[in-house]
Design an enzyme around this catalytic site. Structure first.
Site, PDB file in Angstrom:
ATOM      1  N   HIS A   7      15.715 -13.842  10.993  1.00 20.45           N
ATOM      2  CA  HIS A   7      15.493 -13.773  12.442  1.00 20.45           C
ATOM      3  C   HIS A   7      14.033 -13.942  12.851  1.00 20.45           C
ATOM      4  CE1 HIS A   7      19.459 -11.367  13.301  1.00 20.45           C
ATOM      5  NE2 HIS A   7      19.661 -12.486  12.626  1.00 20.45           N
ATOM      6  N   CYS A  10       0.872  -1.178   0.000  1.00 22.63           N
ATOM      7  CA  CYS A  10       0.000   0.000   0.000  1.00 22.63           C
ATOM      8  C   CYS A  10       0.910   1.230   0.000  1.00 22.63           C
ATOM      9  CB  CYS A  10      -1.007  -0.019   1.154  1.00 22.63           C
ATOM     10  SG  CYS A  10      -0.337   0.228   2.806  1.00 22.63           S
ATOM     11  N   GLY A  36      -0.724   0.117   6.623  1.00 24.05           N
ATOM     12  CA  GLY A  36      -2.098  -0.375   6.806  1.00 24.05           C
ATOM     13  C   GLY A  36      -2.250  -1.827   6.375  1.00 24.05           C
TER      14      GLY A  36
HETATM   15  C1  RB5 Z   1      -4.111   5.296   0.689  1.00 25.45           C
HETATM   16  O1  RB5 Z   1      -4.207   6.648   0.376  1.00 25.45           O
HETATM   17  C2  RB5 Z   1      -3.143   5.068   1.836  1.00 25.45           C
HETATM   18  O2  RB5 Z   1      -3.658   5.545   3.021  1.00 25.45           O
HETATM   19  C3  RB5 Z   1      -2.800   3.603   1.961  1.00 25.45           C
HETATM   20  O3  RB5 Z   1      -2.276   3.143   0.750  1.00 25.45           O
HETATM   21  C4  RB5 Z   1      -1.783   3.227   3.012  1.00 25.45           C
HETATM   22  O4  RB5 Z   1      -0.672   4.065   2.977  1.00 25.45           O
HETATM   23  C5  RB5 Z   1      -2.303   3.022   4.376  1.00 25.45           C
HETATM   24  O5  RB5 Z   1      -1.617   2.584   5.298  1.00 25.45           O
END
Ligand code: RB5
Length: 145
Positions: free
Chosen positions: A101, A68, A73
């Site tokens: 590890h 992401c 996230g």
């Molecule tokens: C998306 O805009 C962004 O929040 C997501 O890709 C990520 O970075 C979240 O942890």
């Protein structure tokens, strides 16, 4: 690496990098299972992370790649699964140590903060490094609740 089935998941921030990695590694792994969005439209990373984490937990996939914008996230979501050890990696050395590890089985990639070439290096080292075992075995066994 040739015998590995790899799950890959991403949100909209990771679509381009996911496609790049799958293309660059298509002849180096047995199979990619694509759990991510193929669109650049805004979406929610947990919708893609949970199915991939389940596939790694169940053994359908040997390892997972989670992409992401920050990598946070989607890696956090994977790590809600008891058998997942997801390691956010922005340098190849971190990915290598996460295998040696921590016996990490998911590598988290911050698509908006590293180059495609660096991401490829990270994934290659992650997939080709073995867990060292030994003293790390006991620590890893204490991670899950
Ligand atoms: C998306 O805009 C962004 O929040 C997501 O890709 C990520 O970075 C979240 O942890």
């Amino acid at each position: 690496m040739k015998n590995l089935t790899i799950g890959i998941c991403n949100d909209h921030a990771g679509t381009e990098l996911k496609n790049f990695l799958m293309d660059a590694l298509k002849d180096e792994v047995k199979l990619f299972v694509n759990f991510g969005t193929d669109s650049n439209d805004s979406c929610d990373y947990p919708d893609f992370a949970h199915p991939m984490a389940e596939a790694v937990e169940s053994g359908k996939c040997d390892f997972g790649i989670a992409i992401c914008g920050t990598g946070n996230g989607i890696t956090m979501t994977c790590n809600k699964h008891q058998k997942i050890r997801g390691a956010l990696s922005w340098e190849p050395e971190i990915a290598k140590l996460a295998r040696e590890h921590n016996d990490a089985n998911v590598v988290g990639i911050p698509a908006r903060f590293i180059s495609k070439e660096k991401a490829l290096e990270i994934v290659k080292v992650f997939l080709s490094t073995k867990f060292e075992g030994g003293r790390h075995e006991r620590r890893v066994a204490k991670i899950a609740l």
